[in-house]
Enzyme design. Structure first.
Site, PDB file in Angstrom:
ATOM      1  N   CYS B  83       0.826  -1.214   0.000  1.00  0.00           N
ATOM      2  CA  CYS B  83       0.000   0.000   0.000  1.00  0.00           C
ATOM      3  C   CYS B  83       0.855   1.258   0.000  1.00  0.00           C
ATOM      4  CB  CYS B  83      -0.942   0.010   1.197  1.00  0.00           C
ATOM      5  SG  CYS B  83      -1.937  -1.483   1.295  1.00  0.00           S
ATOM      6  N   HIS B 330      -9.316   3.964  -1.096  1.00  0.00           N
ATOM      7  CA  HIS B 330      -7.964   3.425  -0.956  1.00  0.00           C
ATOM      8  C   HIS B 330      -7.679   2.378  -2.054  1.00  0.00           C
ATOM      9  CE1 HIS B 330      -4.281   2.041   0.706  1.00  0.00           C
ATOM     10  NE2 HIS B 330      -4.728   1.156   1.571  1.00  0.00           N
TER      11      HIS B 330
END
Lengths: 382, 382
Positions: B83, B330
Site C-alpha cells: 500500500c 484506498h
C-alpha cells in the site's frame, strides 16, 4: 552525479529449490554480496522481481528481504519490469547512490517459480505481455517469441539449425559455472531433434525457468581506495510498445538499440570496445536480435556471428559466458542481476575455462516483455 | 542533488470502474498531469502499483502505461511497496530527476481492484504481510490491524467510540472532493452501529478499496520561472520488520517516525510547521499511530487530537483534508500518489470548503504493509 562502483556480488545456484522460500534465496544472495564487499549493511534494498505476488502470495519483498537480511532502516522496495526487473532494480539502486541520496544500495534480483504447476507459471509469464490485446487473444509468452522467430527466418532466409550455435555455446559455458542450472552439453544433432515448444522454438531454443537470486552492493566509486574496482560506466533504460503488433518494425529491438546507444555514449565507447556481452538469450532468436540492436551485427545477420564461431569466450563477441539464460537458467526477475554478477566475475578474472582474456569492458542487457523494456549496463574495470 | 518541483498533477475519480481497464485509469491520470504541467511527454514513467499481476493478469505496467500515455522512450518501471507503492514510486522518480539522470519523471499510482471477487482481493491484500509467518497462520490484513487496535485500546484505555472523529472528519471532507469514492457524511451514532469487519475494526474504521489513478510530473526546480512552485522539501523512506510480532514495540510505527524525522531534517522544519498532514488512514487506529510517530501527539495520545477537534481543515493538525483513505477511497498502490496530489491542491489553494488557510507546508505519509515500509514527503509552496 557521483560515479558508482560494484563492491560486492552474491548469487545462489539456480535450481528447483523445494527446500528454500523466496526469502531464503534472496537473503542468501544478499548476505553473500555483503560479505564479498566486507560490509554488514546497506542504505537501502532494491529488489528486482516479477511474479512473487502471483506465484508466492508475497508482495512487499523490499521490507521482507531488508528485514531478513538484517538491512533494516532505509529504502526498501520491489521493482517490476517483467523479465527486465533485475536490470531495472539495479538502475533504481544506482540512481539512489548516484544522486547522493544513499551511501550504498543492495540490489537483489530474485524469483521462485517452481512451487506452482507449470500452467500457472506460464500464465504468470504471460503477464509480461499486453493482457488485453495479446494474451487474451490466446497467445502465450513463448508463442509471441515464436512469431518473431518465424518472421525472422522468413524475412532473412535462415534455417532453424542456424540458431544452434547460441544454444551450444551457452551449454558449453554453463558446464564451468557452479551456479548454473544445466550442466550438460548439447551437440548439434540434438538441437534439431529437441522437443517442440511453440514452432519454430524448440526446447533447445528456450531457456529454462528456475529458482534463484543474485545480488550486488553499490557504493560511490570515490569511497574506494586501491585494488581492482568495477565501475558502472553506462546505464540506460528504454521502452518500446508493449504489444509487438504496434511496432513499426517487429524484428528490431528499438529499446535495446536506444538503451545500448545511450550506455555506449555514457561510457565513451562503441560496440567494438566491448569485451563480453551478457545478452538476454531467453530464446535463441533474441540472441540474434540483441546482437543486431546493439551494433554487433547488421540487421538480419546476428545469426552469422554464431555460425562464424565468434560468440565463444575467445571469439569477437563473447556472449552467455557463464551459460546465459539458456543454460545458467532464467529465474525471470533475477536474471538481470545474474548477468551483472557474471560481468563482474569476468572483469575480476574469476571465470576459469570461460574467462574472456583481459576483459576490461563488459555489457549486460536485460529485456522485459517481448522487447518492451530494455535495460543496458556497461561495467568497466579500473 | 538538484531540487525537484511538482509541475503537474492529475487524478481519476475513485469508484468501481467497470468500464475502464487499469491502463485506461493510469493513462487518464497521466495525461491529466501532463496537461496540467503544459507538457507532452516525460523522460521516464514510474508506476506505483501493488497487485496488478494478481488481480489484472498484467505485470510490466511501466512500458504498458508509457506506451499508451504516449511517453515512450525512457525509463519505465513499476514499484511495489504494497500500500506504500505510490509513495515509493514518487521517491524513485524523484531520485531519477534529482540525480540528473532524467529531466522529468511522470509518476503514476494506479490500482484496479474491483474486477475480482472480494475474497480474491482480500487474499491479494494479504500479500503485503509476511506470507509464511502471518498470512499462513490464518490472519487477514484487516485482522492484523485489528490486533493492533485491540492492543492499543487495552494499553491506553481508549474506547472504540474515541476513534470516531477520524472517520467523521474524513467523510465530512470527502463531500467536497469530486474525486472521492464516498460522499455521505457519518454522524457519530452511526459509527458505533456500523457492521463489524474484524473486531474492534468496523466498517467506519476501515477504508474502502476502489479503482483509481493519480499522477504527478516532476521536474528540476531550477527549470521553472515565476509563478507558484511546489517543491519537494523532504523525502524519506524507512522500513520496520515485515511481521508485527517481530517488533520490539508493536504500537509504534518506527518506520514512520524515522522517515518523518529525516524528511523534517531535510526540510529544516519540525511537526509544528506542518500546515496539513495527509496520513495513511487505512484504519482509524493507523491515524492515531501516524500522528504519534510523526510527533503530533505523545505515545498513546493520538486519538485525543480527534476528540479535541484539532484534525479538521482549520484545526491544529488538519488530516485527510480531501477525504483520506477512509472516504476518498484506498486503491492501494495509487493511494500514495492521491495523497501527494491532494497536498499539491492544498498548497495551490484549490480545495474550496476544506482548504487549509494559508497552507504553505504539507506532508504526505504512505504506509506499506502493517508499518513495514513508510514513505514520507514534505511539499513546500515557494
Amino acid at each position: 552525479m557521483r560515479q558508482v562502483a560494484i563492491l560486492g556480488i552474491g548469487q545462489t545456484v539456480i535450481d528447483e529449490h523445494w527446500d528454500k522460500s523466496i526469502r531464503d534465496l534472496a537473503v542468501e544472495a544478499a548476505i553473500a554480496a555483503l560479505q564479498d564487499a566486507g560490509r554488514e549493511t546497506a542504505g537501502g534494498v532494491f529488489v528486482g522481481n516479477m511474479m512473487s505476488g502471483i506465484v508466492n502470495a508475497q508482495n512487499n519483498l523490499g521490507p521482507l528481504i531488508a528485514d531478513w537480511a538484517g538491512v533494516r532502516g532505509g529504502d526498501a522496495l520491489k521493482v517490476d519490469a517483467a523479465c527486465g526487473s533485475g536490470g531495472a532494480a539495479l538502475r533504481s539502486g544506482l540512481m539512489a547512490v548516484a544522486s547522493g541520496e544513499l551511501d550504498s544500495a543492495l540490489v537483489i534480483g530474485v524469483e521462485k517459480m517452481t512451487d506452482r504447476p507449470m500452467r500457472e507459471v506460464t500464465a504468470a509469464l504471460a503477464t509480461a505481455a499486453d493482457a488485453d490485446y495479446e494474451v487474451d487473444m490466446g497467445v502465450s509468452f513463448v508463442g509471441l517469441n515464436a512469431l518473431i522467430m518465424r518472421r525472422y527466418m522468413h524475412e532473412y532466409g535462415w534455417k532453424h539449425a542456424d540458431f544452434a550455435p547460441f544454444a551450444i555455446n551457452a551449454h558449453a559455458n554453463a558446464v564451468h559455472n557452479p551456479f548454473a542450472r544445466l550442466h550438460h552439453t548439447n551437440p548439434l544433432e540434438d538441437f534439431e531433434k529437441s522437443l517442440m515448444v511453440a514452432t519454430p522454438i524448440n526446447l533447445l531454443d528456450a531457456s529454462p525457468v528456475g529458482d534463484g537470486a543474485a545480488a550486488a552492493l553499490l557504493v560511490p566509486a570515490e569511497s574506494l581506495r586501491g585494488g581492482t574496482r568495477v565501475l558502472v560506466a553506462g546505464s540506460a533504460s528504454a521502452t518500446d510498445t508493449i504489444a509487438i503488433h504496434d511496432r513499426p518494425e517487429g524484428l528490431f529491438l528499438s529499446a535495446g538499440h536506444k538503451s545500448a546507444r545511450e550506455a555506449y555514449k555514457q561510457a565513451g565507447i562503441g560496440p567494438g570496445d566491448i569485451d563480453l556481452f551478457e545478452l538476454h538469450d531467453a530464446f535463441t532468436i533474441i540472441s540474434a536480435l540483441s546482437l543486431e540492436a546493439c551494433g554487433f551485427a547488421d540487421r538480419g545477420k546476428g545469426v552469422q556471428l554464431g555460425l562464424d564461431g565468434e560468440i565463444g569466450p575467445t571469439g569477437r563477441v563473447p556472449v552467455a559466458t557463464r551459460g546465459g539464460l539458456k543454460a545458467r537458467g532464467h529465474p525471470v526477475g533475477a536474471t538481470g542481476m545474474y548477468q551483472v554478477v557474471e560481468v563482474v566475475q569476468q572483469l575480476r578474472g574469476e571465470c576459469g575455462p570461460t574467462q574472456v582474456p583481459e576483459a576490461r569492458l563488459g555489457m549486460a542487457q536485460n529485456i522485459g516483455g517481448s522487447g518492451a523494456t530494455i535495460v543496458t549496463h556497461i561495467l568497466k574495470k579500473a
